[in-house]
Design a protein around this motif. Structure first.
Motif, PDB file in Angstrom:
ATOM      1  N   THR A  26       0.814  -1.215   0.000  1.00 42.49           N
ATOM      2  CA  THR A  26       0.000   0.000   0.000  1.00 42.49           C
ATOM      3  C   THR A  26       0.849   1.268   0.000  1.00 42.49           C
ATOM      4  OG1 THR A  26      -0.149   0.105   2.416  1.00 42.49           O
ATOM      5  CG2 THR A  26      -1.821  -1.186   1.269  1.00 42.49           C
ATOM      6  N   SER A 106      -5.591  -5.943   7.698  1.00 39.37           N
ATOM      7  CA  SER A 106      -5.810  -5.025   6.576  1.00 39.37           C
ATOM      8  C   SER A 106      -7.280  -4.734   6.314  1.00 39.37           C
ATOM      9  CB  SER A 106      -5.159  -5.591   5.307  1.00 39.37           C
ATOM     10  OG  SER A 106      -3.761  -5.689   5.469  1.00 39.37           O
ATOM     11  N   SER A 191      -4.254   0.574   8.911  1.00 41.08           N
ATOM     12  CA  SER A 191      -4.384   0.137   7.528  1.00 41.08           C
ATOM     13  C   SER A 191      -4.390   1.308   6.560  1.00 41.08           C
ATOM     14  CB  SER A 191      -5.665  -0.671   7.350  1.00 41.08           C
ATOM     15  OG  SER A 191      -5.816  -1.042   5.991  1.00 41.08           O
ATOM     16  N   ASN A 192      -3.545   1.215   5.550  1.00 39.19           N
ATOM     17  CA  ASN A 192      -3.521   2.202   4.477  1.00 39.19           C
ATOM     18  C   ASN A 192      -4.222   1.666   3.232  1.00 39.19           C
ATOM     19  OD1 ASN A 192      -2.634   4.826   3.696  1.00 39.19           O
ATOM     20  ND2 ASN A 192      -1.058   3.924   2.424  1.00 39.19           N
ATOM     21  N   ALA A 193      -4.798   0.464   3.358  1.00 37.68           N
ATOM     22  CA  ALA A 193      -5.378  -0.197   2.194  1.00 37.68           C
ATOM     23  C   ALA A 193      -6.773   0.319   1.860  1.00 37.68           C
ATOM     24  CB  ALA A 193      -5.441  -1.705   2.427  1.00 37.68           C
ATOM     25  N   ARG A 196      -6.417   5.131   2.428  1.00 43.04           N
ATOM     26  CA  ARG A 196      -5.205   5.790   1.933  1.00 43.04           C
ATOM     27  C   ARG A 196      -5.202   7.279   2.316  1.00 43.04           C
ATOM     28  NH1 ARG A 196      -1.647   3.649  -1.621  1.00 43.04           N
ATOM     29  NH2 ARG A 196      -2.049   1.537  -2.343  1.00 43.04           N
ATOM     30  N   GLU A 218       2.599   0.511   7.273  1.00 39.25           N
ATOM     31  CA  GLU A 218       1.401   0.482   8.111  1.00 39.25           C
ATOM     32  C   GLU A 218       1.687   0.068   9.558  1.00 39.25           C
ATOM     33  OE1 GLU A 218      -2.069  -0.839   5.060  1.00 39.25           O
ATOM     34  OE2 GLU A 218      -0.449  -2.286   5.322  1.00 39.25           O
TER      35      GLU A 218
END
Length: 346
Positions: A26, A106, A191-193, A196, A218
């Motif tokens: 990510t 995630s 989580s950057n999924a 973002r 993350e």
């Protein structure tokens, strides 16, 4: 050169990942990344191999020079660190962690603080993170280095517990080392999924040595040398305390379970801001020290105002962001500023 894990077989493996690809997923699209390394002298840009000239110019504000093309590399991949057998063992560990742990984390939207508890997985989780930390320490183009004693201890632990195949590793981590966490770990995640919110980074915090404080996209990882040191000294963790008391969430040897703390989004953004502000202070101090050293060595008279003007030129003088901390640019400004200073009369 022999493998830096087993120390026996030739280090013949090409393209070893310093940080596993699924952790960086990510952060950027593979081979289409712009990676920035914060070095001791300058900030370096690393360009993915599949980016078009138009994408590069949009980011850099210019075309790459021939020298930049020749010297370009992605700092999370290196050759000839491990042998093929050890690389496979590390791959099995990565696959188990990604499937059993990371994919569940995630899915979190991270709109609140919570603790994700993994029963009977402390051995797997700690073994995985020791492997990442060791590789990060081994990386040629990386400032982070474990102390020799810590390096040997973690390397030996990995070498003794990695297995030839996934079924064997699965049995080993569940039956033999399910409660093992010899080097205390705090594991924090955002989580950057899903949303973002902003770009993340991979870096270590200078001067944090016990514990080590590491940011892997993350994840925030806090690593102690031994359990007795967890409560031995109070540390600041960049406002991580707004979500959790970090010391209460350090995983120890023989814990019944492993806790991974999910940090809510606003706190995560604040932590990153605080970390980047610290790096800015470090970088500014490096520029100040550089100016002082050269001026004093050259027997030049200078004032605080001269130093401030030098740093401000680096920070604010018209320059594309990709080149702002370029080593050649910094040294050019330094030379221009020093040439205006008078010699100290004897």
């Amino acid at each position: 050169m022999n493998c830096k894990l087993c120390l026996v077989k030739p280090a013949d493996k090409k393209g070893s990942h310093i940080v596993p690809a699924f952790i960086l997923k990510t952060l950027f699209e593979r081979n289409k990344e712009f990676v920035v390394s914060i070095g001791s002298e300058a900030v370096e840009n690393h360009i993915g191999r599949e980016l078009t000239p138009e994408q590069i110019e949009d980011y850099m504000g210019r075309e790459l020079t021939d020298e930049e093309i020749d010297q370009n590399y992605i700092p999370f991949i290196e050759d000839n660190i491990f042998c093929s057998d050890c690389e496979k063992k590390l791959g099995h560990l990565e696959s188990m962690y990604a499937d059993k742990i990371h994919k569940h984390l995630s899915k979190k939207e991270c709109d609140k603080d919570e603790i994700f508890t993994f029963n009977n997985d402390l051995g797997l989780i700690s073994l995985f993170w020791y492997s990442v930390i060791l590789r990060f320490s081994l990386a040629t183009h990386n400032k982070f280095k474990l102390k020799d004693k810590e390096h040997r201890a973690i390397r030996n632990y990995l070498n003794n517990n990695l297995k030839e195949n996934i079924p064997e590793l699965k049995i080993h981590v569940e039956k033999n080392i399910n409660l093992n966490c010899p080097y205390p770990l705090g594991i924090f995640f955002n989580s950057n999924a899903i949303k973002r919110l902003s770009s993340n980074s991979v870096l270590e915090i200078p001067k944090y040595r016990n514990p080590y404080f590491l940011l892997f996209n993350e994840y925030i990882i806090i690593l102690y040398n031994k359990a007795s040191q967890v409560n031995g000294m109070k540390h600041s963790f960049f406002d991580l305390e707004k979500s959790f008391d970090p010391l209460r969430n350090i995983n120890y040897n023989n814990n019944e379970e492993c806790n991974i703390c999910i940090i809510r989004n606003d706190v995560w953004e604040g932590i990153k801001t605080n970390i980047f502000e610290l790096f800015a202070k470090f970088k500014h101090q490096e520029f100040i020290d550089m100016f002082r050293f050269v001026a004093e060595y050259s027997n030049l008279a200078f004032t605080k105002a001269n130093i401030v003007h030098f740093v401000n030129r680096i920070l604010y003088e018209d320059s594309h962001i990709a080149d702002r901390y370029d080593r050649t640019r910094v040294l050019t400004i330094l030379a221009e500023e020093l040439n205006q200073l008078p010699k100290i009369s004897r």
